[in-house]
Every structure is written in C-alpha cells, then in structure tokens.
Design a protein around this motif. Structure first.
Motif, PDB file in Angstrom:
ATOM      1  N   GLY A  84       0.792  -1.218   0.000  1.00  0.00           N
ATOM      2  CA  GLY A  84       0.000   0.000   0.000  1.00  0.00           C
ATOM      3  C   GLY A  84       0.828   1.274   0.000  1.00  0.00           C
ATOM      4  N   THR A  85       2.134   1.139  -0.242  1.00  0.00           N
ATOM      5  CA  THR A  85       3.008   2.313  -0.271  1.00  0.00           C
ATOM      6  C   THR A  85       3.720   2.414  -1.611  1.00  0.00           C
ATOM      7  OG1 THR A  85       4.971   1.147   0.602  1.00  0.00           O
ATOM      8  CG2 THR A  85       3.448   2.110   2.212  1.00  0.00           C
ATOM      9  N   THR A  86       4.195   3.607  -1.912  1.00  0.00           N
ATOM     10  CA  THR A  86       5.048   3.842  -3.078  1.00  0.00           C
ATOM     11  C   THR A  86       6.412   4.242  -2.546  1.00  0.00           C
ATOM     12  OG1 THR A  86       3.174   4.538  -4.426  1.00  0.00           O
ATOM     13  CG2 THR A  86       5.361   5.210  -5.174  1.00  0.00           C
ATOM     14  N   GLN A  87       7.443   3.576  -3.032  1.00  0.00           N
ATOM     15  CA  GLN A  87       8.807   3.832  -2.570  1.00  0.00           C
ATOM     16  C   GLN A  87       9.711   4.098  -3.761  1.00  0.00           C
ATOM     17  OE1 GLN A  87       9.529   3.912   0.714  1.00  0.00           O
ATOM     18  NE2 GLN A  87       7.441   3.313   1.239  1.00  0.00           N
ATOM     19  N   THR A  88      10.748   4.874  -3.538  1.00  0.00           N
ATOM     20  CA  THR A  88      11.766   5.099  -4.555  1.00  0.00           C
ATOM     21  C   THR A  88      12.852   4.041  -4.360  1.00  0.00           C
ATOM     22  OG1 THR A  88      11.293   7.459  -4.607  1.00  0.00           O
ATOM     23  CG2 THR A  88      13.412   6.751  -5.507  1.00  0.00           C
ATOM     24  N   ILE A  89      13.098   3.280  -5.420  1.00  0.00           N
ATOM     25  CA  ILE A  89      14.023   2.151  -5.378  1.00  0.00           C
ATOM     26  C   ILE A  89      15.218   2.446  -6.275  1.00  0.00           C
ATOM     27  CG2 ILE A  89      14.231  -0.329  -5.846  1.00  0.00           C
ATOM     28  CD1 ILE A  89      12.152   0.388  -3.684  1.00  0.00           C
ATOM     29  N   ALA A  90      16.422   2.173  -5.775  1.00  0.00           N
ATOM     30  CA  ALA A  90      17.622   2.285  -6.614  1.00  0.00           C
ATOM     31  C   ALA A  90      17.572   1.193  -7.675  1.00  0.00           C
ATOM     32  CB  ALA A  90      18.875   2.153  -5.761  1.00  0.00           C
ATOM     33  N   VAL A  91      17.861   1.553  -8.928  1.00  0.00           N
ATOM     34  CA  VAL A  91      17.783   0.599 -10.035  1.00  0.00           C
ATOM     35  C   VAL A  91      18.959   0.773 -10.991  1.00  0.00           C
ATOM     36  CG1 VAL A  91      15.262   0.486  -9.966  1.00  0.00           C
ATOM     37  CG2 VAL A  91      16.357   2.150 -11.466  1.00  0.00           C
ATOM     38  N   THR A  92      19.175  -0.269 -11.788  1.00  0.00           N
ATOM     39  CA  THR A  92      20.072  -0.200 -12.933  1.00  0.00           C
ATOM     40  C   THR A  92      19.334  -0.813 -14.112  1.00  0.00           C
ATOM     41  OG1 THR A  92      21.077  -2.372 -12.622  1.00  0.00           O
ATOM     42  CG2 THR A  92      22.100  -0.528 -11.438  1.00  0.00           C
ATOM     43  N   ILE A  93      19.743  -0.496 -15.306  1.00  0.00           N
ATOM     44  CA  ILE A  93      19.096  -1.034 -16.502  1.00  0.00           C
ATOM     45  C   ILE A  93      19.358  -2.538 -16.626  1.00  0.00           C
ATOM     46  CG2 ILE A  93      20.967  -0.590 -18.136  1.00  0.00           C
ATOM     47  CD1 ILE A  93      17.262   0.116 -18.848  1.00  0.00           C
TER      48      ILE A  93
END
Length: 102
Positions: A84-93
């Motif tokens: 039920g939350t939106t989080q900013t996640i570190a990503v790579t392609i």
C-alpha cells in the motif's frame, strides 16, 4: 519452481496487472509493473540512464526485494517494503527489480 507455481495459479494466467489484486488508485495507475502469479512483483526499468524509480507495492502484504541468482533462485537483498506504499528504489538497466510477497 517459482515460474511453474505462477503458471499454475488460479487459471488467470501468470502475468497479471496489479489492479486484479489492488483496485486502489495507485494499483490502477501502476501500468509499468505487474505480478507474476500472486506473489512476485515485477517493476522493470523502462528508461535508460535512471538510477531510481518509484515502485508501488500492492496492499495486503509486505514485499521483500530479491535478485535472481545464477541458477534461477531468488536471493534476498535485505530490503522489505510495506504494501500500500510507493517507494523510490535504486535501479540499474541491467537488473529487473523483483519483489516477493511475504
């Protein structure tokens, strides 16, 4: 074994839009994410050059971030996110963000 379980679950099909399990406005708006079966959340990186993206976690469970090992097994990263939350996640392609329902 996780792909086989997803393919056999419930007759709906293994790839499911979030809205099938979470009809909140956030669930409806999460068009670039999907569930594989009922328990695997896939949030692919769709823009080149980004190092973070927003991920909506469907209601009803916590979600553990995993990566896929060399033999196809899930390896936990240690990160857990509340449903039920939106989080900013570190990503790579190179890595598809994957999360398993707890």
């Amino acid at each position: 074994p996780w792909a086989k379980r997803a393919a056999e679950s419930g007759g709906v099909g293994p790839v499911r839009p979030i809205v099938l399990t979470d009809s909140s406005p956030e669930g409806i708006a999460s068009e670039h994410q999907w569930l594989l079966g009922e328990d695997i959340l896939v949030a692919p990186v769709i823009l080149q050059g980004v190092d973070a993206q927003s991920v909506y976690f469907p209601k009803g469970a916590d979600w553990k971030q995993v990566r896929v090992g060399a033999n196809g097994e899930f390896i936990p990263t240690g990160a857990v996110y509340s449903g039920g939350t939106t989080q900013t996640i570190a990503v790579t392609i190179e890595d598809i963000p994957l999360f398993v329902r707890q």
